[in-house]
Design a protein around this motif. Structure first.
Motif, mmCIF file in Angstrom:
data_model
loop_
_atom_site.group_PDB
_atom_site.id
_atom_site.type_symbol
_atom_site.label_atom_id
_atom_site.label_comp_id
_atom_site.label_asym_id
_atom_site.label_seq_id
_atom_site.Cartn_x
_atom_site.Cartn_y
_atom_site.Cartn_z
ATOM 1 N N VAL B 37 87.637 93.758 100.128
ATOM 2 C CA VAL B 37 88.152 95.114 99.871
ATOM 3 C C VAL B 37 87.125 95.951 99.098
ATOM 4 O O VAL B 37 86.922 97.123 99.388
ATOM 5 N N ILE B 70 97.837 93.086 98.789
ATOM 6 C CA ILE B 70 97.421 94.237 99.602
ATOM 7 C C ILE B 70 98.317 95.428 99.273
ATOM 8 O O ILE B 70 97.850 96.552 99.114
ATOM 9 N N PHE B 73 97.299 97.015 96.040
ATOM 10 C CA PHE B 73 96.073 97.803 96.189
ATOM 11 C C PHE B 73 96.354 99.103 96.942
ATOM 12 O O PHE B 73 95.956 100.189 96.518
ATOM 13 N N ASP B 74 97.072 98.981 98.044
ATOM 14 C CA ASP B 74 97.245 100.143 98.919
ATOM 15 C C ASP B 74 98.180 101.187 98.302
ATOM 16 O O ASP B 74 97.978 102.381 98.469
ATOM 17 N N ALA B 75 99.211 100.716 97.576
ATOM 18 C CA ALA B 75 100.166 101.674 97.001
ATOM 19 C C ALA B 75 99.682 102.220 95.658
ATOM 20 O O ALA B 75 99.858 103.396 95.365
ATOM 21 N N TYR B 76 99.076 101.368 94.836
ATOM 22 C CA TYR B 76 98.730 101.782 93.469
ATOM 23 C C TYR B 76 97.241 101.694 93.162
ATOM 24 O O TYR B 76 96.831 101.984 92.041
ATOM 25 N N THR B 117 92.536 99.805 88.169
ATOM 26 C CA THR B 117 92.770 100.724 89.274
ATOM 27 C C THR B 117 91.436 101.070 89.936
ATOM 28 O O THR B 117 90.488 101.465 89.251
ATOM 29 N N PHE B 118 91.386 100.901 91.247
ATOM 30 C CA PHE B 118 90.171 101.203 92.016
ATOM 31 C C PHE B 118 89.801 102.680 91.857
ATOM 32 O O PHE B 118 90.656 103.559 91.941
ATOM 33 N N PRO B 120 87.080 105.286 93.476
ATOM 34 C CA PRO B 120 86.046 105.422 94.517
ATOM 35 C C PRO B 120 84.692 105.855 93.971
ATOM 36 O O PRO B 120 83.666 105.647 94.620
ATOM 37 N N GLU B 124 82.629 100.276 94.689
ATOM 38 C CA GLU B 124 82.225 100.405 96.077
ATOM 39 C C GLU B 124 83.286 99.783 96.987
ATOM 40 O O GLU B 124 83.482 98.570 97.000
ATOM 41 N N GLY B 125 83.979 100.644 97.731
ATOM 42 C CA GLY B 125 84.999 100.162 98.657
ATOM 43 C C GLY B 125 84.356 99.581 99.894
ATOM 44 O O GLY B 125 83.296 100.016 100.314
ATOM 45 N N LYS B 126 84.991 98.560 100.460
ATOM 46 C CA LYS B 126 84.442 97.952 101.675
ATOM 47 C C LYS B 126 85.405 98.113 102.844
ATOM 48 O O LYS B 126 85.379 99.124 103.518
ATOM 49 N N LEU B 128 89.210 98.380 104.641
ATOM 50 C CA LEU B 128 90.605 98.716 104.426
ATOM 51 C C LEU B 128 91.443 97.669 105.175
ATOM 52 O O LEU B 128 91.483 97.653 106.386
#
Lengths: 481, 154
Positions: B37, B70, B73-76, B117-118, B120, B124-126, B128
């Motif tokens: 991710v 997942i 990560f995707d929601a929060y 919390t990620f 951007p 570095e996002g990889k 999805l």
């Protein structure tokens, strides 16, 4: 190497015969010419055969030339089941429910846009959230999210994103009626809250293109397309909301399979008998996710119009930024088709396949009734995309369906290896294509060489007669996630 | 010992995960997924998220566990760096690796995930990741050596 145990029907099709695997109820038909046949993965043929074993399947288990191995069902697969004795399966739709494509036209030409292409791409990347971990500009509270799930693209229009006339240029008017927000999990709501109006990542994109070849002058005219004209293509879906709906219902279907004692050749084909509570609930939740996706593409299109307006200092209406059409290519829909000479109600699964209805079909808007349904086929970021039209032959052979894109040939790591030491963005720029991407690896994974040549895929469906070519679009500027 | 390796599959991505026991296998699977991710560099242990999942099978538990992460990560935007499994109930462990006839809910995992919390801009996002799937899903055990294969839809 020709594939064993399959038979060539004609230059565009091969047959996966009934005795390919025990238990097949219908034959499989894959739309590939002799060249694309070389690229067929044995596992994807197996998947076409597996789907042919599912209860209630009618006519044949189909796959389009962009076929590759998927989750249970092959990507590029089309399968229709009689609603009286068939099933519905989340694997036949995919995780990205209502992933799809929309195309905007303009009255700008290549010459108008070339001098400002870098500014346009930069402004699009700034104004339209994309990439891993990005947040949208829209925050949905619970009430609004429910309204959106019921209304689809119409919700977006009511919020001021676009116009009512956009809706008639969207498949199903941008809204499926049966969506039921009460069947959506808390997790799906949470994932959907901040992702409305976002592009996502992977193969999703936003592209500024120009019409570089017209194959059918009168059809192009009727669609308002002309040579050197600027178009914008948006390719995205229902984002995390749809992924969660699929995840949730795969669990439900696992249980349904044992409850209804359905024999499956592969557990990934988990499904429920159409009409059962599990099936009805999945259908209503999937329709909600489809509506989420149509609203998403509508919001993104609105911002695209705004960006063009601000760069050219004219209103989007003055720039002629009108929607051509919007298609879904991961969806299951209830449709009427002629099977064995009788009109039959079917649940048609299109997983990486595009609806391609013929002229005169009652589901088409009046503007496109004489022409047939516009079909939008996105290619990779370096080559081309296509506009086609649906045909009567598609209605007879493929439940009114055609291909959806190029299909990968290289795995992501093969692509990354191939791109090592190369600056893909620079190579693209040298070819006159400005590319911006949020993720560093995305460009390598998504480079042209990673995909089949979309022109070849489109030629197969054109020659097979299940859609016909109208125009080819070349990329000038690309925003990737 | 290697914790995991990335499997290269056309269209998707997978992990082969190793562990000395079931707990370690599940921790390594999660860390392997996080590595797909985003780059682990610069991710802090700022926040703790507790996760609890149940399933009728060990394989199902692995998919549910990864899908839960997942979701966070995707929601929060929450991305983990370190994982402590606080409770692990597996009938297999008791019956020394026999397949058994476990009923639903017999397998249970509770964990604390430490991360942040990620962002951007800083991270570095990889890839999805849409979901962990049942495609080619397997968990094998040979003595003190556990091995799992899981494929993600991306």
């Amino acid at each position: 190497m020709a594939v064993e145990n399959v038979k060539r029907i004609d230059p565009s099709r091969i047959e996966v015969p009934l005795d390919y695997k025990p238990g097949m109820k219908v034959r499989g038909v894959i739309y590939v010419d002799e060249v694309l046949e070389q690229d067929l993965e044995p596992q994807s043929i197996d998947q076409v055969a597996n789907v042919a074993m599912l209860p209630g399947i009618v006519q044949s288990s189909l796959a389009m030339p962009d076929i590759h191995t998927g989750y249970g069902f092959a990507i590029g697969g089309v399968a229709a089941f009689d609603v009286r004795e068939g099933i519905i399966s989340p694997g036949g739709v995919g995780y990205d429910i209502n992933c799809g494509v929309r195309l905007l036209k303009s009255n700008l030409t290549k010459g108008d846009v070339a001098p400002v292409i870098k500014d346009l791409v930069a402004a699009l990347q700034t104004n339209i959230p994309s990439g891993v971990g990005s947040k949208g500009r829209i925050r949905l509270d619970a009430g609004n999210e429910k309204k959106l799930l019921i209304k689809g693209a119409r919700w977006a229009v009511e919020q001021g994103f676009g116009h009512a006339e956009d809706l008639e240029r969207t498949e199903s008017g941008g809204c499926l009626d049966g969506a039921d927000p009460s069947l959506i999990s808390a997790k799906a709501y949470e994932r959907g809250r901040a992702q409305q109006g976002t592009l996502g990542s992977g193969n999703h994109f936003l592209e500024i293109q120009f019409v570089d070849e017209v194959y059918d002058e009168s059809a192009a005219n009727a669609l308002g397309l002309f040579e050197h004209q600027i178009t914008v293509m948006i390719h995205t879906g229902s984002r995390g909301f749809g992924h969660q709906v699929c995840t949730d219902f795969l669990e439900v279907m696992e249980k349904a399979v044992s409850r209804y004692k359905i024999e499956l050749p592969d557990r990934e084909l988990a499904c429920a008998p159409f009409g059962s509570p599990e099936a009805e609930n999945y259908l209503a939740a999937m329709q909600a996710a489809a509506n989420y996706a149509w609203a998403n593409r509508q919001c993104i299109m609105h911002w695209v119009r705004e960006v063009f307006g601000s760069i050219f200092r004219m209103s989007p209406a003055q720039l002629g930024m009108q929607l051509v059409y919007d298609v879904a290519h991961n969806i299951a829909k209830i449709e009427e088709h002629v099977v064995n000479g009788r009109k039959t109600k079917l649940i048609v699964h299109r997983k990486g396949a595009t609806r391609a209805f013929p002229p005169g079909h009652p589901e088409l808007p009046d503007i496109y009734k004489p022409l047939g349904q516009p079909v939008l086929i996105p290619g990779d970021m370096g080559r081309a995309s296509f506009v086609l039209l649906g045909t009567e032959k598609a209605m007879k052979e493929t439940f009114g369906s055609t291909c959806h894109g190029a299909g990968r040939v290289l795995s992501r790591h093969q692509a990354i290896r191939k791109a090592k030491g190369r600056a893909i963005w620079r190579e693209m720029e040298d070819r006159g294509i400005i590319v911006r991407s949020a993720g560093r690896e995305t460009l390598a994974e998504e480079m042209s060489e990673a995909y089949k040549d979309v022109s070849h895929v489109v030629d197969v469906v054109h020659n097979a007669g299940i859609s016909r070519k109208v125009a080819r679009l070349r990329p000038m500027g690309v925003v990737k996630g | 010992m290697e914790r995991f390796e990335v499997l290269d599959i056309a269209g998707d991505v997978g992990l082969k995960v190793y562990g000395g026991d079931e707990r370690e296998l599940f921790v390594h699977a999660a860390l392997g997924m996080y590595s797909l991710v985003a780059s682990a560099e610069g991710i802090l242990e700022d926040r703790e998220v507790t996760v609890s999942v149940k399933s009728g099978s060990l394989e199902g538990l692995l998919v549910s566990w990864l899908n839960e992460l997942i979701f966070h990560f995707d929601a929060y935007g929450f991305i983990g760096k370190r994982i402590e499994i606080t409770r692990f109930v597996s009938p297999l462990a008791v019956s020394s690796g026999g397949a058994g006839t476990a009923s639903e809910g017999d397998f249970l995992l509770e964990a604390s995930v430490f991360g942040e919390t990620f962002d951007p801009i800083r991270h570095e996002g990889k890839l999805l990741i849409k979901a962990a799937t049942y495609h080619r899903l397997s968990i094998r055990r040979e003595g003190q050596h556990w091995e799992a294969v899981v494929i993600f839809d991306i």
